[in-house]
Design a protein around this motif. Structure first.
Motif, mmCIF file in Angstrom:
data_model
loop_
_atom_site.group_PDB
_atom_site.id
_atom_site.type_symbol
_atom_site.label_atom_id
_atom_site.label_comp_id
_atom_site.label_asym_id
_atom_site.label_seq_id
_atom_site.Cartn_x
_atom_site.Cartn_y
_atom_site.Cartn_z
ATOM 1 N N GLU A 3 6.414 5.070 -9.396
ATOM 2 C CA GLU A 3 5.089 5.594 -9.723
ATOM 3 C C GLU A 3 4.184 4.557 -10.362
ATOM 4 O OE1 GLU A 3 5.398 9.322 -11.804
ATOM 5 O OE2 GLU A 3 7.067 9.923 -10.542
ATOM 6 N N THR A 6 0.418 0.844 -7.423
ATOM 7 C CA THR A 6 -0.844 1.425 -6.954
ATOM 8 C C THR A 6 -0.679 1.821 -5.487
ATOM 9 O OG1 THR A 6 -1.735 -0.666 -6.136
ATOM 10 C CG2 THR A 6 -2.144 -0.128 -8.476
ATOM 11 N N ASN A 7 -1.594 2.610 -4.979
ATOM 12 C CA ASN A 7 -1.549 3.000 -3.568
ATOM 13 C C ASN A 7 -1.550 1.781 -2.660
ATOM 14 O OD1 ASN A 7 -1.381 5.700 -4.064
ATOM 15 N ND2 ASN A 7 -3.570 6.109 -3.763
ATOM 16 N N GLY A 8 -2.361 0.782 -3.000
ATOM 17 C CA GLY A 8 -2.397 -0.454 -2.213
ATOM 18 C C GLY A 8 -1.069 -1.183 -2.233
ATOM 19 N N GLU A 9 -0.411 -1.201 -3.385
ATOM 20 C CA GLU A 9 0.883 -1.864 -3.505
ATOM 21 C C GLU A 9 1.956 -1.102 -2.720
ATOM 22 O OE1 GLU A 9 0.484 -3.949 -7.897
ATOM 23 O OE2 GLU A 9 0.969 -1.816 -7.771
ATOM 24 N N VAL A 10 1.890 0.218 -2.775
ATOM 25 C CA VAL A 10 2.845 1.031 -2.001
ATOM 26 C C VAL A 10 2.666 0.749 -0.519
ATOM 27 C CG1 VAL A 10 3.458 3.394 -1.343
ATOM 28 C CG2 VAL A 10 3.068 2.838 -3.745
ATOM 29 N N GLY A 11 1.416 0.699 -0.066
ATOM 30 C CA GLY A 11 1.142 0.387 1.334
ATOM 31 C C GLY A 11 1.671 -0.980 1.718
ATOM 32 N N TYR A 14 5.481 -0.765 2.166
ATOM 33 C CA TYR A 14 5.857 -0.153 3.444
ATOM 34 C C TYR A 14 5.608 -1.114 4.607
ATOM 35 C CZ TYR A 14 7.059 4.448 1.700
ATOM 36 O OH TYR A 14 7.687 5.487 1.082
#
Length: 161
Positions: A3, A6-11, A14
């Motif tokens: 958690e 950040t969303n960018g880091e998660v992307g 992946y």
């Protein structure tokens, strides 16, 4: 996923996983073709995997081999016919149901497969020689988890819009 990303880091994570898995699959296909040719110079890419499955499973129905690899009866029959012609597998009728064909490795097929398999294992030893035992254990565990996840998904459907 953690958690704290950040969303960018998660992307990005992946995308990195997708890229590395694609590289692994591409190299794996090439390696499988190489292993097939070690068994017999006339073999194509899927042959080594097919022989490995037969070495592990023993005598099996042709349709079950096709289901294992996710290919149709015509495709697997062509592959098995090529292996039969080279004397690497034998096909016989199922004594319980004459309409069903069973396939298994011949003595020569088993010998050739085992020789290639031993070479493959030695290659893994050489590739991973500088890895710590804990790293190898974790890698094996994570690959097994990944493969279990992929197996649970079934065949991919349509791409998202």
């Amino acid at each position: 996923m953690d958690e704290q990303l950040t969303n960018g880091e998660v992307g990005a994570v992946y995308r990195a996983v997708e890229r590395e898995v694609a590289v692994m699959f591409r190299r794996g296909r090439a390696r499988s073709a190489e292993m097939s040719r070690l068994v017999h110079p006339k073999l194509e890419g899927l042959a080594y995997s097919l022989l490995a499955h037969l070495a592990e499973a023993g005598q099996v129905r042709v349709t079950d081999v096709g289901a294992h690899f996710g290919v149709g009866k015509a495709t697997i029959s062509r592959q098995i016919k090529a292996l039969e012609e080279l004397g690497l597998v034998a096909r016989e009728s199922d004594p319980l149901d004459g309409r069903v064909s069973l396939v298994s490795l011949t003595e020569d097929g088993a010998r050739r497969y085992l020789r290639a398999h031993e070479y493959r294992i030695a290659s893994f030893h050489a590739m991973l020689a500088d890895w710590e035992p804990a790293e190898l254990t974790q890698f094996a565990r994570l690959l097994a988890r990944f493969n279990d996840t992929v197996a649970g998904l079934g065949r991919p459907g349509s791409p998202p819009e």
